[in-house]
Design a protein around this motif. Structure first.
Motif, PDB file in Angstrom:
ATOM      1  N   ALA A 295     -50.061  29.554  83.213  1.00 43.11           N
ATOM      2  CA  ALA A 295     -48.654  29.302  82.896  1.00 43.11           C
ATOM      3  C   ALA A 295     -48.219  29.994  81.608  1.00 43.11           C
ATOM      4  O   ALA A 295     -47.109  30.523  81.529  1.00 43.11           O
ATOM      5  CB  ALA A 295     -48.398  27.802  82.800  1.00 43.11           C
ATOM      6  N   ALA A 296     -49.077  29.987  80.587  1.00 40.11           N
ATOM      7  CA  ALA A 296     -48.699  30.575  79.296  1.00 40.11           C
ATOM      8  C   ALA A 296     -48.413  32.067  79.442  1.00 40.11           C
ATOM      9  O   ALA A 296     -47.445  32.588  78.870  1.00 40.11           O
ATOM     10  CB  ALA A 296     -49.809  30.340  78.275  1.00 40.11           C
ATOM     11  N   GLY A 297     -49.232  32.757  80.223  1.00 36.98           N
ATOM     12  CA  GLY A 297     -49.012  34.183  80.450  1.00 36.98           C
ATOM     13  C   GLY A 297     -47.735  34.448  81.217  1.00 36.98           C
ATOM     14  O   GLY A 297     -46.974  35.367  80.892  1.00 36.98           O
ATOM     15  N   ASN A 298     -47.473  33.646  82.254  1.00 36.26           N
ATOM     16  CA  ASN A 298     -46.244  33.798  83.040  1.00 36.26           C
ATOM     17  C   ASN A 298     -45.011  33.526  82.181  1.00 36.26           C
ATOM     18  O   ASN A 298     -43.983  34.190  82.317  1.00 36.26           O
ATOM     19  CB  ASN A 298     -46.262  32.844  84.237  1.00 36.26           C
ATOM     20  CG  ASN A 298     -47.354  33.187  85.231  1.00 36.26           C
ATOM     21  OD1 ASN A 298     -47.794  34.336  85.323  1.00 36.26           O
ATOM     22  ND2 ASN A 298     -47.817  32.203  85.982  1.00 36.26           N
TER      23      ASN A 298
ATOM     24  N   GLU B 180     -56.604  35.006  77.344  1.00 34.31           N
ATOM     25  CA  GLU B 180     -56.433  36.310  77.987  1.00 34.31           C
ATOM     26  C   GLU B 180     -55.064  36.400  78.663  1.00 34.31           C
ATOM     27  O   GLU B 180     -54.383  37.435  78.577  1.00 34.31           O
ATOM     28  CB  GLU B 180     -57.551  36.534  79.013  1.00 34.31           C
ATOM     29  CG  GLU B 180     -57.470  37.865  79.759  1.00 34.31           C
ATOM     30  CD  GLU B 180     -57.555  39.080  78.841  1.00 34.31           C
ATOM     31  OE1 GLU B 180     -57.126  40.163  79.278  1.00 34.31           O
ATOM     32  OE2 GLU B 180     -58.049  38.946  77.702  1.00 34.31           O
ATOM     33  N   PHE B 181     -54.627  35.321  79.301  1.00 34.04           N
ATOM     34  CA  PHE B 181     -53.293  35.298  79.910  1.00 34.04           C
ATOM     35  C   PHE B 181     -52.212  35.443  78.837  1.00 34.04           C
ATOM     36  O   PHE B 181     -51.192  36.107  79.054  1.00 34.04           O
ATOM     37  CB  PHE B 181     -53.080  33.996  80.692  1.00 34.04           C
ATOM     38  CG  PHE B 181     -53.743  33.974  82.044  1.00 34.04           C
ATOM     39  CD1 PHE B 181     -53.506  34.982  82.962  1.00 34.04           C
ATOM     40  CD2 PHE B 181     -54.595  32.927  82.390  1.00 34.04           C
ATOM     41  CE1 PHE B 181     -54.107  34.956  84.213  1.00 34.04           C
ATOM     42  CE2 PHE B 181     -55.210  32.901  83.638  1.00 34.04           C
ATOM     43  CZ  PHE B 181     -54.966  33.915  84.557  1.00 34.04           C
ATOM     44  N   ILE B 182     -52.419  34.815  77.684  1.00 31.60           N
ATOM     45  CA  ILE B 182     -51.464  34.935  76.579  1.00 31.60           C
ATOM     46  C   ILE B 182     -51.392  36.381  76.099  1.00 31.60           C
ATOM     47  O   ILE B 182     -50.308  36.916  75.836  1.00 31.60           O
ATOM     48  CB  ILE B 182     -51.846  33.988  75.422  1.00 31.60           C
ATOM     49  CG1 ILE B 182     -51.619  32.530  75.841  1.00 31.60           C
ATOM     50  CG2 ILE B 182     -51.051  34.311  74.159  1.00 31.60           C
ATOM     51  CD1 ILE B 182     -52.130  31.512  74.836  1.00 31.60           C
ATOM     52  N   ARG B 183     -52.548  37.019  75.990  1.00 33.65           N
ATOM     53  CA  ARG B 183     -52.590  38.420  75.536  1.00 33.65           C
ATOM     54  C   ARG B 183     -51.845  39.338  76.506  1.00 33.65           C
ATOM     55  O   ARG B 183     -50.981  40.123  76.097  1.00 33.65           O
ATOM     56  CB  ARG B 183     -54.046  38.877  75.386  1.00 33.65           C
ATOM     57  CG  ARG B 183     -54.200  40.269  74.777  1.00 33.65           C
ATOM     58  CD  ARG B 183     -55.645  40.727  74.792  1.00 33.65           C
ATOM     59  NE  ARG B 183     -56.117  40.969  76.149  1.00 33.65           N
ATOM     60  CZ  ARG B 183     -55.861  42.090  76.846  1.00 33.65           C
ATOM     61  NH1 ARG B 183     -55.127  43.059  76.301  1.00 33.65           N
ATOM     62  NH2 ARG B 183     -56.339  42.237  78.060  1.00 33.65           N
TER      63      ARG B 183
END
Length: 300
Positions: free
Chosen positions: A227-230, A278-281
């Motif tokens: 969710a954080a990456g999206n 990694e999703f945040i990056r």
């Protein structure tokens, strides 16, 4: 050719030690180099050899530890940034010239105490009787969990009636608020952040938790690894009209701190934390690409 430099700073007097060209061989000599550099620091401040010996004998061995003192780290970073732009004479491992220069720096904390520079503060400190203060070992910080996401994380929100949905949103929002209270206390007590900085992080997280996760993802922060990456790569840059590269990175920083906190609180696993970071990056990268595209189109 890059040369490694070690910068040490006394947390009471802000006296600097600058060791340069630290290679593998010199690393082994640090237990001897550091006391030698301390002697040089004392000499710069006009401290006698007798007082120097008394101090080193009382201090004992050298230990390396982590600090959360933002004032000390800020001063070290300032010295490091300035040294990068200078041509250093590496013929001497201990850079006396720069140590003299920074010993005459004005530090706000010292100035408030009536000292013009760190050398003056050091002289005053050593004019007093030297004694070791007993170190009281602090108990490990314990996060008190007043929130509970377990039942909310297992709900199938697609089957909820309107009334059930409203109750779900209310309970999730209440849990988010309780969690953010604990997050704030943890960031100040453990991470050493100021209340102002934590407040800014919480403002970012409130939008993520109570708007994006609750209304759009319909999930809790503990069962939404991607969710954080999206959020960063799509939702935030499209839905928030005030979004910018700076605010995008601030949100990414706040999310990293949130999920590190949830890991420390045993709400997510180490594997989950690694995946989320990694999703945040990648989400931050995608968000920046989208903002660049919008900036380019605005010229036409």
């Amino acid at each position: 050719m890059e040369k490694k430099v070690i910068i040490l700073l006394n947390d009471q007097t802000y006296n600097p030690i600058i060791l340069q060209d630290i290679n593998a061989q010199k690393k082994k000599q640090l237990p001897k180099l550091i006391p030698e550099a301390i002697r040089m620091t004392f000499d710069i401040a006009g401290i006698t050899n007798e007082k120097n010996d008394e101090y080193l004998n009382l201090a004992g061995g050298i230990q390396v530890a982590v600090t959360s003192n933002r004032s000390v780290m800020g001063s070290i970073n300032l010295v490091a940034e300035e040294l990068i732009s200078l041509r250093l004479n590496i013929n001497q491992t201990i850079n006396r010239e720069k140590m003299v220069f920074y010993s005459n720096y004005i530090h706000t904390r010292l100035f408030k105490k009536g000292y013009r520079n760190s050398a003056e503060a050091l002289r005053d400190a050593l004019n007093k009787p030297l004694k070791l203060e007993e170190v009281i070992k602090e108990e490990p910080y314990s996060i008190e969990k007043s929130w509970n996401y377990s039942e909310l994380s297992q709900l199938d929100t697609s089957t909820l009636s309107e009334q059930q949905w409203e109750k779900y949103v209310e309970e999730l929002t209440e849990n988010n608020e309780k969690m953010l209270v604990a997050f704030k206390e943890y960031m100040i007590a453990v991470k050493g952040l100021s209340e102002k900085t934590v407040k800014r992080h919480i403002e970012h997280l409130d939008f993520y938790l109570n708007i994006y996760l609750t209304e759009y993802e319909q999930s809790t922060p503990t069962n939404s690894t991607d969710a954080a990456g999206n959020f960063l790569g799509d939702f935030f840059v499209r839905k928030d009209l005030s979004s910018s590269r700076a605010s995008l990175r601030q949100n990414g920083s706040a999310l990293k701190k949130l999920y590190q906190f949830l890991y420390e609180a045993d709400e997510i696993s180490k594997f989950d934390l690694t995946e989320i970071n990694e999703f945040i990056r990648t989400g931050t990268q995608e968000g920046e690409e989208y903002l660049s595209l919008i900036d380019d189109e605005s010229w036409f």
